[in-house]
Design a protein around this motif. Structure first.
Motif, PDB file in Angstrom:
ATOM      1  N   VAL A  71      -4.430 -27.055 -83.648  1.00  0.00           N
ATOM      2  CA  VAL A  71      -3.021 -26.663 -83.597  1.00  0.00           C
ATOM      3  C   VAL A  71      -2.776 -25.653 -82.472  1.00  0.00           C
ATOM      4  N   GLY A  72      -3.650 -24.643 -82.378  1.00  0.00           N
ATOM      5  CA  GLY A  72      -3.431 -23.589 -81.391  1.00  0.00           C
ATOM      6  C   GLY A  72      -3.512 -24.058 -79.962  1.00  0.00           C
ATOM      7  N   SER A  73      -4.374 -25.041 -79.688  1.00  0.00           N
ATOM      8  CA  SER A  73      -4.555 -25.555 -78.318  1.00  0.00           C
ATOM      9  C   SER A  73      -3.718 -26.786 -78.034  1.00  0.00           C
ATOM     10  N   SER A  74      -2.818 -27.132 -78.941  1.00  0.00           N
ATOM     11  CA  SER A  74      -2.076 -28.389 -78.807  1.00  0.00           C
ATOM     12  C   SER A  74      -1.148 -28.407 -77.609  1.00  0.00           C
ATOM     13  N   ALA A  90      -3.792 -20.984 -76.388  1.00  0.00           N
ATOM     14  CA  ALA A  90      -2.380 -21.367 -76.443  1.00  0.00           C
ATOM     15  C   ALA A  90      -1.819 -21.598 -75.048  1.00  0.00           C
ATOM     16  N   SER A  91      -2.404 -20.924 -74.049  1.00  0.00           N
ATOM     17  CA  SER A  91      -2.005 -21.106 -72.649  1.00  0.00           C
ATOM     18  C   SER A  91      -2.686 -22.302 -72.015  1.00  0.00           C
ATOM     19  N   LEU A  92      -3.441 -23.077 -72.821  1.00  0.00           N
ATOM     20  CA  LEU A  92      -4.229 -24.222 -72.351  1.00  0.00           C
ATOM     21  C   LEU A  92      -5.233 -23.780 -71.295  1.00  0.00           C
ATOM     22  N   ASN A  93      -5.856 -22.678 -71.562  1.00  0.00           N
ATOM     23  CA  ASN A  93      -6.900 -22.138 -70.694  1.00  0.00           C
ATOM     24  C   ASN A  93      -8.032 -21.606 -71.574  1.00  0.00           C
TER      25      ASN A  93
END
Length: 611
Positions: A71-74, A90-93
């Motif tokens: 969920v957090g990396s979605s 969450a920033s996709l990093n």
């Protein structure tokens, strides 16, 4: 000395031995069950099988790590912009040294390791062939399930199907297609060897549940652009399994009842994990991840929230949809501080609400301002200009002087205000009765609504678009009838849509129905960079988010810990994500640094693209 710490789970099985305490805690555990154990009683074998299921419920696995990363990396979740690990993912990093990445990886592999040993020992035992086949089938399903999540979240991964030993630490990566091949082997074995008319027991897989997973796996592979040359075969097989399962489950009558304490025997549950706060190893910490600290008696961190952009897409697409209140938490009673000082029913409000004071000669009262979606040109994307005009309906007035002060919605939601109020909570895994960090909530990993939507996608790709619409409409009809009187939204899909139109609508419908559920990460990425881009552009075209990140307001933000995000290096090009390198990188999570260090079969060159 290479070191990975694992949580002790299996310690209840009679006749099972462990490596030394020092090895178990401080080294990579190569096994926890003695490979020479022979199961000679059904009770012992069942305890060991239960432990294999139990590993799925640990903090490393679905109790936190896997769910948090999914969920957090979605790409549709928000976390505080404070440089922490949640900020990174969450920033996709996501970072290779992140705790949650490591937990998810090792939690899945720990369950695999126990299943490998269980399968060998079960088949070397003296129990009946029927029992051997049944229990081995269930352990094979669990192993396949773990590889399903590993392959969909990481791509190419080490494939271990034999019990580990001290001299078997090295294991190179296997290709995605080889890992998928093993999943097919495990799940087909499970399907062939589970009882034909076995009783469905929550927490255990049955024959029909395995068939539903085989439908899902074939559908996922049919969506994969790298496997386009085999798409027709995957669709054919997906249809076979879909037709076998269809009608054998039913939808929960009330959507919100899917996400409560101890959902037992839900007609919609294909496979679920059961949790209890009395267990020493079964840890559901999702309330700690998703809830605000004052929303339940337990300890919570509000680590992962919804983006404003996805909230507005949902709210604006289906105003009045009963699923909305089960998906987002935007106002709640402060259970720790009370709300007696308020004159309104709820004491805490987040986006799209803002509390403010109204002044009179006699008292100070609380009132609530909100985004008036029905007054927006596009209810899915309120603009800063519209809010600037419409917010004037919310104001404070001094009854003595007549002076009016406008409630600044733009300032609240497009400028950092130094708190979490600018983002709604994901609600589905909040346990309002949670104590400490453990939740009682069970987790449905796979439910019938998910199945109906993927079946609709299969039929659409097979050019039966009207049949696809009918399948989707079963899900939408349940949503409307979840309340009384019946809601007017979400409206049914119309007949006559083109194949492309239906494909796109199903993509967004899956986001609405399954938001913040266990497969969010790879559901969004099932079509490669194309579907990932569709999801991220929900955020990048959101006007309030744009103003927060790139507009004039961002220069005046007083607290950089509470910022929105834009995705891709070219994100200043309003609404678009055209950085293919960024998209390709974010199709998979990074392999944990600890695994690269501990596994002699891997090198730095085996790290996933972009990390």
């Amino acid at each position: 000395m290479k070191s990975l710490k694992y949580i002790i789970v299996l310690g209840i099985v009679t006749g099972v031995t462990f490596s030394s305490c020092e090895d178990w805690l401080d080294e990579n555990p190569k096994y926890s069950v003695d490979n020479t154990v022979i199961f000679d009683s059904e009770e012992t074998a069942k305890q060991a099988l239960d432990a294999c299921y139990g590993y799925l419920t640990t903090q490393d696995c679905f109790g936190q790590g896997v769910y948090e990363m999914s969920v957090g990396s979605s790409g549709l979740s928000w976390s505080q912009t404070n440089g922490s690990e949640p900020d990174r993912y969450a920033s996709l990093n996501a970072t290779t040294a992140g705790d949650a990445v490591l937990w998810a990886w090792r939690g899945l592999y720990k369950a695999i390791q126990e299943c490998n040993t269980f399968i060998v020992n079960m088949n070397n035992g003296s129990l009946s062939e029927d029992l051997k086949e049944n229990y081995t089938a269930q352990a094979s399903f669990i192993r396949g399930l773990c590889y399903y999540y590993l392959s969909m979240m990481w791509g190419d991964v080490p494939l271990r199907i034999e019990p580990s030993a001290h001299d078997a630490i090295s294991e190179p990566k296997s290709s995605f297609i080889d890992v998928v091949g093993q999943i097919f082997i495990d799940w087909k074995y499970a399907y062939d060897n589970l009882p034909e008319n076995g009783e469905h027991v929550d927490g255990y897989i049955d024959k029909l549940g395995v068939a539903a997973y085989l439908a899902k796996l074939n559908w996922m592979l049919s969506c994969n652009p790298d496997l386009a040359d085999r798409k027709a075969d995957y669709l054919k097989d997906a249809k076979f399994w879909c037709d076998l399962v269809y009608g054998k489950y039913s939808l929960q009558s009330r959507y919100s009842d899917l996400f409560v304490n101890h959902v037992q025997n839900s007609p919609e549950s294909i496979f679920q994990l059961n949790f209890t706060t009395s267990s020493d190893y079964s840890w559901n910490r999702l309330n700690w991840i998703f809830a605000a600290d004052n929303a339940s008696p337990g300890t919570a961190y509000q680590r992962i929230r919804s983006t404003k952009a996805f909230h507005d897409l949902f709210r604006g697409t289906y105003p009045g949809d009963p699923r909305y209140d089960a998906t987002f938490l935007t106002r709640w009673y402060d259970v720790k501080n009370g709300s007696s000082y308020h004159l309104i029913s709820d004491s805490v409000y987040t986006y799209p609400y803002k509390t403010y004071k109204t002044k009179s000669t006699s008292r100070v009262a609380d009132a609530v301002a909100y985004i008036p979606y029905d007054q927006m040109d596009d209810p899915t994307n309120p603009t800063v200009e519209e809010l600037t005009v419409l917010q004037e309906q919310f104001y404070t007035e001094n009854t003595t002087t007549g002076e009016k002060n406008v409630v600044n919605l733009v300032g609240q939601f497009a400028t950092s205000v130094g708190d979490h109020a600018g983002w709604p909570l994901w609600k589905k895994q909040i346990d309002f009765n949670c104590q400490a960090q453990q939740s009682n909530n069970n987790i449905i990993l796979y439910r019938y609504a998910d199945f109906l939507l993927l079946m609709a996608d299969v039929y659409n790709e097979l050019d039966e678009t009207d049949r696809a619409a009918n399948l989707v409409n079963e899900v939408l009809r349940r949503a409307r009838t979840s309340v009384s009187p019946e809601a007017s939204q979400p409206v049914d899909f119309p007949r006559g849509l083109s194949k492309d139109q239906m494909r796109k609508k199903i993509f967004y419908e899956r986001l609405f129905e399954l938001a913040a559920e266990p497969e969010m990460y790879f559901d969004i990425r099932r079509g490669g960079t194309e579907t990932l881009k569709m999801a991220l552009e929900i955020v990048n075209r959101h006007d309030i988010t744009y103003e927060h990140c790139e507009g004039e307001a961002q220069h005046n933000n007083p607290d950089q810990r509470f910022r929105d995000r834009y995705f891709g290096e070219d994100a200043t090009f309003y609404g678009k994500v055209s950085d293919e390198s960024f998209l390709k990188k974010n199709l998979h999570l990074p392999i944990p640094h600890s695994e690269l260090s501990a596994n002699d079969g891997l090198s730095a060159a085996d790290q996933n693209f972009g990390y």
